[in-house]
Motif scaffolding. Structure first.
Motif, short mmCIF file in Angstrom:
data_model
loop_
_atom_site.label_atom_id
_atom_site.label_comp_id
_atom_site.label_asym_id
_atom_site.label_seq_id
_atom_site.Cartn_x
_atom_site.Cartn_y
_atom_site.Cartn_z
N HIS A 76 -7.09 8.76 4.76
CA HIS A 76 -6.61 8.48 6.11
C HIS A 76 -6.82 9.68 7.01
O HIS A 76 -6.61 9.59 8.22
CB HIS A 76 -5.11 8.16 6.07
CG HIS A 76 -4.27 9.35 5.71
ND1 HIS A 76 -3.98 9.67 4.40
CD2 HIS A 76 -3.70 10.31 6.47
CE1 HIS A 76 -3.25 10.77 4.38
NE2 HIS A 76 -3.07 11.18 5.62
N GLU A 124 -6.47 1.66 8.40
CA GLU A 124 -5.02 1.72 8.37
C GLU A 124 -4.51 1.38 6.98
O GLU A 124 -5.19 0.78 6.15
CB GLU A 124 -4.43 0.73 9.38
CG GLU A 124 -4.64 1.12 10.83
CD GLU A 124 -4.01 0.14 11.77
OE1 GLU A 124 -3.36 0.58 12.72
OE2 GLU A 124 -4.15 -1.08 11.56
N SER A 125 -3.26 1.78 6.74
CA SER A 125 -2.58 1.39 5.52
C SER A 125 -2.55 -0.13 5.41
O SER A 125 -2.23 -0.83 6.37
CB SER A 125 -1.15 1.95 5.55
OG SER A 125 -0.43 1.52 4.44
N THR A 159 -7.88 0.34 -0.87
CA THR A 159 -7.62 0.49 -2.30
C THR A 159 -8.06 -0.76 -3.06
O THR A 159 -8.59 -0.66 -4.18
CB THR A 159 -6.13 0.80 -2.54
OG1 THR A 159 -5.82 2.06 -1.94
CG2 THR A 159 -5.83 0.90 -4.03
N SER A 167 -4.02 13.98 -0.22
CA SER A 167 -3.03 13.60 0.81
C SER A 167 -1.68 14.26 0.59
O SER A 167 -0.95 14.52 1.56
CB SER A 167 -2.87 12.08 0.84
OG SER A 167 -2.32 11.61 -0.38
N SER A 187 0.84 -1.19 0.00
CA SER A 187 0.00 0.00 0.00
C SER A 187 0.88 1.24 0.00
O SER A 187 2.10 1.18 0.23
CB SER A 187 -0.90 0.01 1.24
OG SER A 187 -0.13 0.22 2.40
N ALA A 221 -0.04 10.21 3.06
CA ALA A 221 -0.81 8.98 2.76
C ALA A 221 -0.84 7.98 3.90
O ALA A 221 -1.28 6.85 3.72
CB ALA A 221 -0.29 8.29 1.49
N LEU A 222 -0.38 8.37 5.09
CA LEU A 222 -0.42 7.45 6.22
C LEU A 222 -1.66 7.71 7.08
O LEU A 222 -2.05 8.85 7.29
CB LEU A 222 0.83 7.59 7.09
CG LEU A 222 2.17 7.31 6.41
CD1 LEU A 222 3.30 7.42 7.43
CD2 LEU A 222 2.19 5.94 5.76
N ASP A 223 -2.24 6.64 7.59
CA ASP A 223 -3.39 6.77 8.48
C ASP A 223 -2.93 7.27 9.85
O ASP A 223 -1.74 7.23 10.17
CB ASP A 223 -4.12 5.44 8.60
CG ASP A 223 -3.20 4.33 9.09
OD1 ASP A 223 -2.99 4.24 10.32
OD2 ASP A 223 -2.67 3.58 8.26
N GLY A 249 0.97 3.63 2.20
CA GLY A 249 1.55 3.83 3.52
C GLY A 249 2.71 2.89 3.80
O GLY A 249 3.70 3.27 4.43
N GLN A 250 2.60 1.65 3.33
CA GLN A 250 3.69 0.70 3.53
C GLN A 250 4.93 1.11 2.73
O GLN A 250 6.06 0.96 3.21
CB GLN A 250 3.24 -0.70 3.14
CG GLN A 250 2.23 -1.29 4.11
CD GLN A 250 1.54 -2.54 3.58
OE1 GLN A 250 1.55 -2.82 2.38
NE2 GLN A 250 0.93 -3.29 4.48
N GLU A 267 -7.47 9.01 -1.85
CA GLU A 267 -6.56 9.96 -1.21
C GLU A 267 -6.34 11.19 -2.10
O GLU A 267 -5.20 11.52 -2.47
CB GLU A 267 -5.21 9.29 -0.90
CG GLU A 267 -5.29 8.12 0.05
CD GLU A 267 -5.43 8.54 1.51
OE1 GLU A 267 -5.56 9.74 1.77
OE2 GLU A 267 -5.39 7.66 2.38
#
Length: 551
Positions: free
Chosen positions: A488, A323-324, A329, A458, A165, A193-195, A167-168, A455
């Motif tokens: 997020h 969460e990511s 998605t 973001s 993702s 883009a992080l939750d 975020g990852q 997003e």
């Protein structure tokens, strides 16, 4: 304002005195950063804030030798420890990057090599500086990913960027920047883009680095995040420092109108969602029991989404939060028909739109395709860089089966509050806000009933976020569009959504009217998300700001 403090001069990580950056243009030199000065000592955080195009990122890139070959860089003093950074050779910069300066780049979606695994990417930085042997580097990669908040670090290290993702991927960039424990970390929008829960993990990680004596130069449009971390803030506008000072004082009592405008643009400080049309009896789009399983690098099947059901009604906005890596998605890809579910179905405008049945194909969707559009998280990556804005919009109009004229493109640009003059420009020459407006214009070109927004704000600074959210809101009222909004950012969700669905580990754990879910959440995970968002919010509220040491 331009004087550098003599306090702690001997142990400073970074001295910046009178830094200016200019680029040649046909009209002459264009200065994008002018007379920037600050001192960063071990264990301190200096933040650069300002709108897109204010000079934040180019200032940071100048400090790591990545401003560009044509950049004209001058300063009265520019030193990293005792080393002069002015006029370094490329080989000198290569020896500094990673070991002396780490950098978290802004665009995690394109910053990682798509042909290599995350583990290979991070291990290369260690290998380039002759750190350890192969076995120790593998363990170091896993430790770095774990410290950056990556779930299942050993598994993720074997995956490529497209398997992660957004975020990852961002967490992988953070791990990469910290691989050699440099004394200076430049973090350019590290929480994009992080939750909220992962933002909190990143915040905790950066606070730990600060306690361990790492100096951090932070670039962020998230003023709540800045408030929690920064000791000193510089506010940039059009390349100039318009205000700087102690973080707590500046955010609680800003003296410059521009700083006050940035604070007022925070979605959490703006009114909540206005009342929209009530739900109709029949949803415009209905998803039932969607499930997808895919094998990981170890060959084991894992649920990406499991038993997901949701309804989207005309003229309303459904927010999808989590969460990511929670499956947001993936769910949107099933809803848009870009991924086939293993189980479940999607009904759109009363017709079968997606499902495991082989009879549901893109050909069968084609008559309805123009009624569904998408706004991507990374608009630049979704545009053909060779095309002009006119080409991008004309292609969308043609795909919807409508004739293209100059008036058609002009009308679309007018809808998104852009001048017709940009029709001849290419995406890379536009600001982030302008690119996002073009992405919105492309989405509405087919006169859709539904737009999936992944997003959509973001990566934008707060003032541009506010403009884009206002634009989406106005278009919904004018055109009656329904939005599926993936975000997020709880401020964005509160500002835009009528209904909310909360995802955790591929499942929807709570959903309902936004006012109820956000005010009185019933599920522990929803409460944890909201508590994390609250902890990172309200930068102008003094009781939320940790008093910091003066620089």
């Amino acid at each position: 304002m331009n004087a550098i403090s003599d306090i702690g001069r001997q142990d400073a990580v970074l001295h910046v005195d009178g830094l200016s950056v200019a680029f040649p243009t046909p009209q002459g030199l264009h200065t994008v950063a002018r007379d920037i000065s600050f001192t960063l000592r071990p264990g301190q955080v200096v933040a650069l804030v300002g709108e897109s195009g204010s000079g934040k990122s180019v200032t940071a890139r100048s400090l790591i030798g990545l401003a560009g070959a044509n950049a004209g860089i001058s300063a009265r003093r520019l030193t990293l420890g005792t080393r002069n950074l002015l006029n370094l050779a490329p080989s000198d910069w290569r020896s500094l990057r990673g070991r002396e300066i780490g950098m978290v780049l802004q665009d995690a979606l394109v910053a990682l090599d798509p042909l290599r695994t995350i583990g290979q990417e991070i291990a290369e930085a260690l290998s380039a500086h002759r750190w350890g042997n192969r076995r120790s580097r593998i363990q170091r990669v896993h430790d770095l990913l774990k410290e950056a908040g990556m779930p299942d670090p050993a598994l993720r290290a074997r995956q490529r960027p497209h398997e992660l993702s957004g975020g990852q991927r961002q967490r992988a960039l953070i791990a990469n920047a910290l691989a050699l424990s440099p004394p200076l970390l430049i973090a350019d929008e590290p929480t994009t883009a992080l939750d909220p829960t992962v933002q909190t993990q990143v915040l905790d990680r950066l606070l730990t680095l600060r306690r361990n004596g790492i100096g951090i130069l932070l670039i962020s449009h998230d003023l709540g995040f800045v408030a929690r971390l920064a000791d000193h803030i510089l506010v940039l506008q059009h390349g100039n420092v318009v205000e700087q000072g102690n973080a707590a004082r500046l955010l609680n009592a800003p003296s410059h109108p521009y700083t006050r405008a940035l604070l007022e643009a925070d979605p959490l400080r703006r009114p909540a969602r206005a009342i929209q049309p009530a739900r109709t009896a029949s949803p415009l789009l209905s998803a039932r029991n969607l499930s997808v399983r895919r094998p990981g690098p170890d060959g084991m099947l894992r649920d990406l989404v499991s038993s997901v059901s949701l309804d989207l009604h005309p003229g309303r906005t459904l927010g999808l939060i989590g969460e990511s890596g929670s499956g947001k998605t993936t769910t949107s890809r099933i809803i848009t028909g870009l991924m086939r579910p293993d189980q479940g179905s999607v009904i759109f405008k009363g017709q079968a739109w997606n499902g495991p049945e082989r009879s549901i194909t893109e050909r069968s969707r084609r008559p309805l395709r123009r009624h569904m559009a998408m706004i991507y998280q990374d608009p630049l990556g979704s545009f053909d860089p060779r095309w002009t804005v006119h080409d991008i919009l004309a292609d969308a109009v043609e795909a919807a089966g409508r004739p293209v004229t100059g008036e058609t493109v002009t009308a679309l640009l007018d809808h998104v509050r852009l001048s017709a003059a940009i029709a001849g420009r290419r995406p890379r020459t536009l600001s982030g806000g302008q690119r996002q407006r073009v992405a919105i214009a492309r989405a509405i070109a087919s006169d859709p009933s539904v737009i999936v927004c992944d997003e959509p704000v973001s990566a934008l600074d707060l003032s541009v976020q506010a403009q884009i959210l206002d634009l989406l809101d106005a278009l919904q009222r004018e055109l009656g569009i329904a939005y599926l909004l993936i975000s997020h950012d709880m401020g964005v969700i509160r500002r835009m959504c009528d209904d909310v669905a909360v995802m955790q580990a591929g499942r929807i754990v709570e959903q309902g009217p936004a006012e109820i879910v956000l005010r009185t959440p019933s599920h522990p995970f929803t409460r944890a998300l909201l508590e994390a968002a609250h902890a990172l919010s309200a930068p102008a509220d003094s009781h939320h700001i940790v008093e910091t040491r003066a620089i």
